[in-house]
Design a protein around this motif. Structure first.
Motif, PDB file in Angstrom:
ATOM      1  N   TYR A  18      65.012  67.687  66.930  1.00  0.00           N
ATOM      2  CA  TYR A  18      64.120  66.452  66.866  1.00  0.00           C
ATOM      3  C   TYR A  18      63.956  65.679  68.383  1.00  0.00           C
ATOM      4  N   GLU A  87      59.249  66.169  60.204  1.00  0.00           N
ATOM      5  CA  GLU A  87      59.935  65.981  58.729  1.00  0.00           C
ATOM      6  C   GLU A  87      61.242  66.097  58.651  1.00  0.00           C
ATOM      7  N   VAL A  89      64.978  66.792  57.749  1.00  0.00           N
ATOM      8  CA  VAL A  89      65.692  68.141  57.497  1.00  0.00           C
ATOM      9  C   VAL A  89      67.297  67.843  57.044  1.00  0.00           C
ATOM     10  N   GLU A  98      64.354  78.113  61.889  1.00  0.00           N
ATOM     11  CA  GLU A  98      63.559  77.508  61.842  1.00  0.00           C
ATOM     12  C   GLU A  98      63.322  76.158  62.293  1.00  0.00           C
ATOM     13  N   SER A  99      64.269  75.146  62.069  1.00  0.00           N
ATOM     14  CA  SER A  99      64.218  74.029  62.723  1.00  0.00           C
ATOM     15  C   SER A  99      64.119  73.947  64.439  1.00  0.00           C
ATOM     16  N   ALA A 102      60.661  74.724  65.066  1.00  0.00           N
ATOM     17  CA  ALA A 102      59.617  73.700  64.852  1.00  0.00           C
ATOM     18  C   ALA A 102      59.704  72.573  66.219  1.00  0.00           C
ATOM     19  N   GLY A 103      61.212  72.604  66.520  1.00  0.00           N
ATOM     20  CA  GLY A 103      61.012  71.589  67.595  1.00  0.00           C
ATOM     21  C   GLY A 103      60.633  72.056  69.008  1.00  0.00           C
ATOM     22  N   ALA A 170      55.099  74.712  63.970  1.00  0.00           N
ATOM     23  CA  ALA A 170      56.325  73.718  63.719  1.00  0.00           C
ATOM     24  C   ALA A 170      56.200  73.599  62.053  1.00  0.00           C
ATOM     25  N   THR A 171      57.058  74.462  61.483  1.00  0.00           N
ATOM     26  CA  THR A 171      57.198  74.299  60.053  1.00  0.00           C
ATOM     27  C   THR A 171      58.923  74.088  59.941  1.00  0.00           C
ATOM     28  N   TRP A 172      59.426  73.074  59.501  1.00  0.00           N
ATOM     29  CA  TRP A 172      60.737  72.672  59.223  1.00  0.00           C
ATOM     30  C   TRP A 172      61.246  73.343  57.980  1.00  0.00           C
TER      31      TRP A 172
END
Length: 176
Positions: A18, A87, A89, A98-99, A102-103, A170-172
């Motif tokens: 984030y 989003e 999480v 995956e996080s 996305a970040g 960017a898919t959380w």
């Protein structure tokens, strides 16, 4: 040497995705506005100086200032798009691959858009300055240089397009 590189990689993995995403959004809007301001400064100072010799150029050369302002708008639009990509999480998945992806994708998108718009603002500002100075000397040159300025402003749009493509990554992770 090896322990230093692994400590950097460990440090990068401890920073929240984030944080990277927020930095990317801030860079997209902040650096885009900087590019717009710099372009307006370059164009505006030449426009005011050239208007002393030929006051007729002020109204039609304001289009160069508008082109520079569009660069800031590109940054605002992309920042809004990137903001919608964030989003919530669960804490257990905050550092999941995956996080992190996305970040980093939002961060990279923000850097691409911000710096593309910085250079676009400089480009449009310099061309707008030349347009004002040449229009003061010979009014038939205005449209010819304005076409070049339009091509220069396309650089910002290219950055926006690449930034949007990058942010598609960017898919959380979904909540478990």
């Amino acid at each position: 040497m090896d322990s230093a590189s692994s400590s950097w990689s460990r440090a990068m993995l401890q920073i929240s995705p984030y944080t990277f995403a927020a930095l990317g959004i801030a860079i997209a809007i902040g650096v885009s506005v900087l590019g717009a301001a710099w372009g307006i400064y370059i164009t505006g100072s030449s426009l005011i100086g050239a208007a002393i010799k030929a006051p007729r150029i002020t109204s039609k050369n304001l289009i160069s200032v508008i082109f520079c302002e569009a660069v800031a708008i590109y940054g605002v639009i992309v920042a809004i798009i990137l903001q919608t990509k964030l989003e919530s999480v669960p804490a257990s998945q905050l550092y999941a691959p995956e996080s992190l992806r996305a970040g980093y994708a939002i961060f990279a998108s923000g850097i691409i858009v911000g710096f593309a718009n910085l250079f676009c603002g400089l480009c449009v500002g310099i061309i707008g300055s030349s347009c004002a100075l040449s229009d003061a000397q010979n009014s038939s040159l205005f449209v010819k240089i304005l076409v070049i300025e339009i091509f220069g402003s396309a650089l910002g749009l290219f950055g926006v397009i690449v930034g949007i493509i990058m942010s598609a990554q960017a898919t959380w992770p979904a909540a478990a």
